[in-house]
Scaffold this motif. Structure first.
Motif, mmCIF file in Angstrom:
data_model
loop_
_atom_site.group_PDB
_atom_site.id
_atom_site.type_symbol
_atom_site.label_atom_id
_atom_site.label_comp_id
_atom_site.label_asym_id
_atom_site.label_seq_id
_atom_site.Cartn_x
_atom_site.Cartn_y
_atom_site.Cartn_z
ATOM 1 N N ARG A 1 56.098 64.097 -45.899
ATOM 2 C CA ARG A 1 54.882 64.263 -45.089
ATOM 3 C C ARG A 1 55.237 64.731 -43.679
ATOM 4 N N ALA B 1 55.991 68.396 -43.672
ATOM 5 C CA ALA B 1 54.768 69.193 -43.762
ATOM 6 C C ALA B 1 54.069 69.300 -42.422
ATOM 7 N N ARG B 2 54.247 68.282 -41.572
ATOM 8 C CA ARG B 2 53.599 68.284 -40.250
ATOM 9 C C ARG B 2 54.577 68.651 -39.141
ATOM 10 N N GLU B 3 55.748 69.190 -39.540
ATOM 11 C CA GLU B 3 56.784 69.616 -38.583
ATOM 12 C C GLU B 3 57.214 68.470 -37.678
ATOM 13 N N THR C 1 55.734 65.942 -36.365
ATOM 14 C CA THR C 1 54.859 65.571 -35.251
ATOM 15 C C THR C 1 53.696 64.756 -35.806
ATOM 16 N N GLY C 2 52.923 64.158 -34.892
ATOM 17 C CA GLY C 2 51.742 63.432 -35.306
ATOM 18 C C GLY C 2 51.935 61.927 -35.301
#
Length: 260
Positions: free
Chosen positions: A34, A37-39, A41-42
């Motif tokens: 995951r 997929a979000r590089e 970050t987040g």
């Protein structure tokens, strides 16, 4: 009546004790996918950063408290000089352990999250916590060195020795007291012999004693406790007795300097 009975076959579930960390690695692999997929970050990346900080801080703090930290570093091929007296300070002082652990986490996390985390292999056999901790030990080394530099400078301030800066990564050189007209030559030579293999902390305690300071005053100067001062003096006295028994010194003790 049937002549033979079919024996039902049951499929045995995998024993979790065979690999107690398998579930954690599986969860880490899903999280890693995951994050990719979000590089990286987040919110999940931020939560992982907090998880690493707390885990790393707890482990380093415990290893310092238990006196295991240098062994753990060497097991992970992180090598640096750490005198046993400084390891004792880590074991004894909660404030030092906390400062070093926080400093190590602060040093390790930015690079780990930005670069090293992306190199983790979900099939490599190590959970993310273990992968991070190996990297964090290098940051611990740097945090420890930063603390030790200040700590050793404090010892040398008490000693008043010209040998203030030992080469990086090397043990401290033996120290001999500066000639002092107030003391007899015999006592000076005896002290130099007794302290030849002493630790920097033991030499600092004896140097402070020579100024007339009490054990309580020395403890304050060195930022330690009277019990720690007493332990260091006990080692010096034990060395003096052994040297006297072997005939290597002419007086059996350094009572005029280390019995206050």
């Amino acid at each position: 009546m049937p002549t033979d009975t079919a024996v039902p076959t049951t499929q045995t579930a995998a024993d979790p004790t065979e690999d107690p960390h398998a579930a954690r690695r599986a969860e880490d692999a899903e999280l890693f996918a995951r994050l990719q997929a979000r590089e990286f970050t987040g919110p999940e990346a931020n939560m992982l950063r907090d998880r690493f900080f707390l885990y790393g801080w707890r482990v380093l703090h415990r290893w310092m408290r238990d006196g295991e930290i240098i062994v753990k570093c060497r097991e992970n091929r992180v090598f640096f000089a750490a005198p046993y007296t400084e390891v004792e300070e880590l074991m004894r002082r909660h404030d030092v352990r906390q400062d070093i652990a926080v400093s190590a986490m602060t040093r390790a996390l930015p690079r780990f999250m930005a670069v090293v985390l992306k190199t983790w292999d979900p099939e490599g056999g190590r959970a993310l916590n273990t992968y991070f901790l190996h990297f964090a030990l290098w940051a611990f080394r740097d945090a420890y060195r930063q603390w030790a530099k200040v700590y050793r400078a404090q010892m040398y301030e008490i000693l008043g020795s010209a040998q203030r800066n030992a080469p990086e990564g090397e043990e401290w050189d033996p120290w001999s007291p500066e000639p002092d007209p107030e003391y007899q030559t015999l006592l000076e030579e005896t002290l130099a012999t007794i302290l030849a293999d002493a630790s920097v902390e033991e030499r600092a305690v004896c140097a402070a004693m020579l100024t007339g300071a009490t054990q309580e005053e020395i403890a304050v100067q060195l930022g330690t406790t009277r019990k720690a001062v007493e332990r260091r003096l006990a080692r010096v006295r034990g060395r003096a007795k052994a040297l006297a028994a072997a005939g290597d010194i002419l007086v059996p003790s350094v009572s005029s300097a280390v019995t206050r």
